[in-house]
Design an enzyme around this catalytic site. Structure first.
Site, PDB file in Angstrom:
ATOM      1  N   ILE A  49      25.912  24.177  48.890  1.00  0.00           N
ATOM      2  CA  ILE A  49      26.879  23.416  48.085  1.00  0.00           C
ATOM      3  C   ILE A  49      28.215  23.249  48.821  1.00  0.00           C
ATOM      4  CG2 ILE A  49      25.901  23.854  45.794  1.00  0.00           C
ATOM      5  CD1 ILE A  49      28.012  26.066  45.417  1.00  0.00           C
ATOM      6  N   PHE A  86      23.647  27.922  39.335  1.00  0.00           N
ATOM      7  CA  PHE A  86      23.619  29.391  39.480  1.00  0.00           C
ATOM      8  C   PHE A  86      24.097  29.847  40.861  1.00  0.00           C
ATOM      9  CE2 PHE A  86      20.240  28.234  36.526  1.00  0.00           C
ATOM     10  CZ  PHE A  86      20.353  29.160  35.513  1.00  0.00           C
ATOM     11  N   TYR A  92      36.032  37.905  42.067  1.00  0.00           N
ATOM     12  CA  TYR A  92      34.818  37.312  41.501  1.00  0.00           C
ATOM     13  C   TYR A  92      35.123  36.703  40.128  1.00  0.00           C
ATOM     14  CZ  TYR A  92      30.358  37.077  39.034  1.00  0.00           C
ATOM     15  OH  TYR A  92      29.306  36.656  38.271  1.00  0.00           O
ATOM     16  N   PHE A 117      28.901  55.933  39.460  1.00  0.00           N
ATOM     17  CA  PHE A 117      30.256  55.649  39.924  1.00  0.00           C
ATOM     18  C   PHE A 117      31.293  55.959  38.838  1.00  0.00           C
ATOM     19  CE2 PHE A 117      27.817  52.462  42.571  1.00  0.00           C
ATOM     20  CZ  PHE A 117      27.793  53.294  43.676  1.00  0.00           C
ATOM     21  N   ARG A 149      28.232  49.028  29.339  1.00  0.00           N
ATOM     22  CA  ARG A 149      27.936  47.613  29.554  1.00  0.00           C
ATOM     23  C   ARG A 149      26.950  47.118  28.499  1.00  0.00           C
ATOM     24  NH1 ARG A 149      31.633  48.278  32.236  1.00  0.00           N
ATOM     25  NH2 ARG A 149      32.012  47.851  34.440  1.00  0.00           N
TER      26      ARG A 149
HETATM   27  N1  UDP Z   1      26.657  51.715  38.582  1.00  0.00           N
HETATM   28  C1  UDP Z   1      26.409  53.027  38.988  1.00  0.00           C
HETATM   29  N2  UDP Z   1      25.544  53.232  40.028  1.00  0.00           N
HETATM   30  C2  UDP Z   1      24.903  52.200  40.672  1.00  0.00           C
HETATM   31  C3  UDP Z   1      25.160  50.887  40.245  1.00  0.00           C
HETATM   32  C4  UDP Z   1      26.038  50.686  39.197  1.00  0.00           C
HETATM   33  O1  UDP Z   1      26.966  53.974  38.445  1.00  0.00           O
HETATM   34  O2  UDP Z   1      24.135  52.467  41.624  1.00  0.00           O
HETATM   35  C5  UDP Z   1      27.553  51.479  37.452  1.00  0.00           C
HETATM   36  C6  UDP Z   1      28.714  50.552  37.779  1.00  0.00           C
HETATM   37  O3  UDP Z   1      29.808  51.249  38.303  1.00  0.00           O
HETATM   38  C7  UDP Z   1      28.984  49.937  36.396  1.00  0.00           C
HETATM   39  C8  UDP Z   1      27.601  49.878  35.731  1.00  0.00           C
HETATM   40  O4  UDP Z   1      26.811  50.827  36.459  1.00  0.00           O
HETATM   41  O5  UDP Z   1      29.785  50.812  35.652  1.00  0.00           O
HETATM   42  C9  UDP Z   1      26.958  48.526  35.821  1.00  0.00           C
HETATM   43  O6  UDP Z   1      27.050  48.068  37.161  1.00  0.00           O
HETATM   44  P1  UDP Z   1      26.226  46.818  37.705  1.00  0.00           P
HETATM   45  O7  UDP Z   1      26.542  46.690  39.175  1.00  0.00           O
HETATM   46  O8  UDP Z   1      24.781  46.975  37.343  1.00  0.00           O
HETATM   47  O9  UDP Z   1      26.794  45.581  36.894  1.00  0.00           O
HETATM   48  P2  UDP Z   1      28.286  45.016  36.684  1.00  0.00           P
HETATM   49  O10 UDP Z   1      28.741  45.596  35.385  1.00  0.00           O
HETATM   50  O11 UDP Z   1      29.125  45.404  37.857  1.00  0.00           O
HETATM   51  O12 UDP Z   1      28.072  43.539  36.572  1.00  0.00           O
END
Ligand code: UDP
Length: 324
Positions: A51, A73, A141, A207, A220
């Site tokens: 794109i 997408f 992002y 994390f 989430r």
């Molecule tokens: N997360 C984690 N370990 C991982 C991947 C993600 O603890 O290996 C946590 C991340 O910090 C967030 C949640 O899981 O709090 C969802 O992260 P993901 O990357 O799946 O989606 P996002 O919310 O960033 O779109």
């Protein structure tokens, strides 16, 4: 309908193509294969291109069109990476989209469904995020997607381009028939990372466990990929009868912490899942949960996958049988 799926070789795009094809629509996929997989293009014709290249865009619309609907997408979509490489995010997500929009207008295309994200909201101060919440992204992002949302409003007002922005919360799961699924390199998403650790492909890291949530880990709203695909179809139908630039939040309305997801995965895989707790990941808000009542009402859309275990099962089955 003849539908152009930009980014149709990616995770969400490929599930969309299957969904469209199952509904009897003709699909054309355009993708630069930067993160998608040619082997995931199983429905419709595949055109490789970018794109960011205006000639690619023009040839696509002139040679493959006209299309009844465009679904977009193509994007870079990793929060952490966007903090380190903002230029790539603004180029791909904003400039690339402007190329698409300008080509659409030049070739007489006026209906677009656009992938947006909960990341446009930044750190919300409510439990359930509806469309009235202020958009204050905290990473490039989210900022790049917010910019496109604003551009789409202006393009509707000035040029009559109709659009629906769908703000995904956490897309997850896989095609229950296991023809396609989620595969990113590197994988950063929680559910696939849990499942990879079960197969000893990597160690699971959580994390941060010092967020202001019930158990200290981030919360989430996890939504199955096929429920998202169904919402896109409804958004396309909506544009056939509505003239505007719209935005809807798409989620289940239920928050799950990282620990909740690990516990649900333990139930699905049938044994313990070890993990280590690491520092917080840059750019992660503590809680992001959707209020999807506007989409429920306006698009007549309801997610079918409401139990987290049912979603994880599809991802687990895919992970054990990956075919591409
Ligand atoms: N997360 C984690 N370990 C991982 C991947 C993600 O603890 O290996 C946590 C991340 O910090 C967030 C949640 O899981 O709090 C969802 O992260 P993901 O990357 O799946 O989606 P996002 O919310 O960033 O779109």
């Amino acid at each position: 309908m003849k539908v152009l799926v930009l980014g149709g070789a990616g995770y969400i795009g490929s599930h969309m193509c299957k969904f469209l094809s199952q509904q009897g629509h003709q699909v054309v996929v355009f993708d630069n294969l930067s993160t998608g997989h040619a082997s995931a293009v199983k429905w419709g014709e595949f055109i490789e291109g970018d794109i960011l290249n205006i000639t690619d865009c023009e040839q696509l619309f002139e040679q493959q069109g006209p299309f009844d609907l465009v679904m977009h997408f193509c994007a870079k979509s990793l929060v952490g990476e966007s903090v380190k490489k903002p230029a790539e995010y603004y180029k791909n997500n904003v400039l690339g989209t402007v190329n698409v929009l300008d080509t659409m207008l030049k070739t007489g295309h006026k209906s677009l469904v656009f992938s947006s994200t909960a990341a446009v909201f930044g750190i919300p101060n409510v439990d359930l995020i509806n469309e009235e919440q202020p958009r204050l992204p905290i990473n490039p992002y989210g900022q790049s997607k917010k910019m496109v949302e604003d551009i789409l409003k202006d393009y509707h007002q000035a040029y009559g381009l109709k659009s629906v922005c769908l703000r995904y919360f956490n897309a997850c799961g896989a095609d229950p028939e296991l023809e396609i699924g989620e595969r990113h390199e590197p994988e950063t998403h929680l559910i696939p990372n849990i499942l990879k650790s079960v197969n000893n492909e990597s160690n699971l890291k959580v994390f941060g466990n010092d967020y202001p949530t019930v158990d200290g880990t981030c919360v989430r709203d996890y939504i199955h990929i096929n429920d998202l695909a169904a919402a896109h179809m409804k958004a396309g139908d909506y544009l056939a009868t509505h003239d505007g630039a719209y935005a809807f939040n798409l989620g289940n309305g239920n928050g799950f912490s990282v620990m909740d997801i690990i516990k649900a995965s333990v139930v699905v895989v049938g044994h313990d899942i070890p993990f280590t707790v690491e520092d917080r990941r840059e750019g992660d808000p503590a809680v992001l949960v959707a209020d999807a009542s506007y989409a429920n009402k306006e698009l007549n859309w309801q997610p079918k996958y409401t139990k987290i275990e049912d979603i994880i099962v599809t991802a687990w089955q895919w992970h054990q049988n990956e075919k591409f």
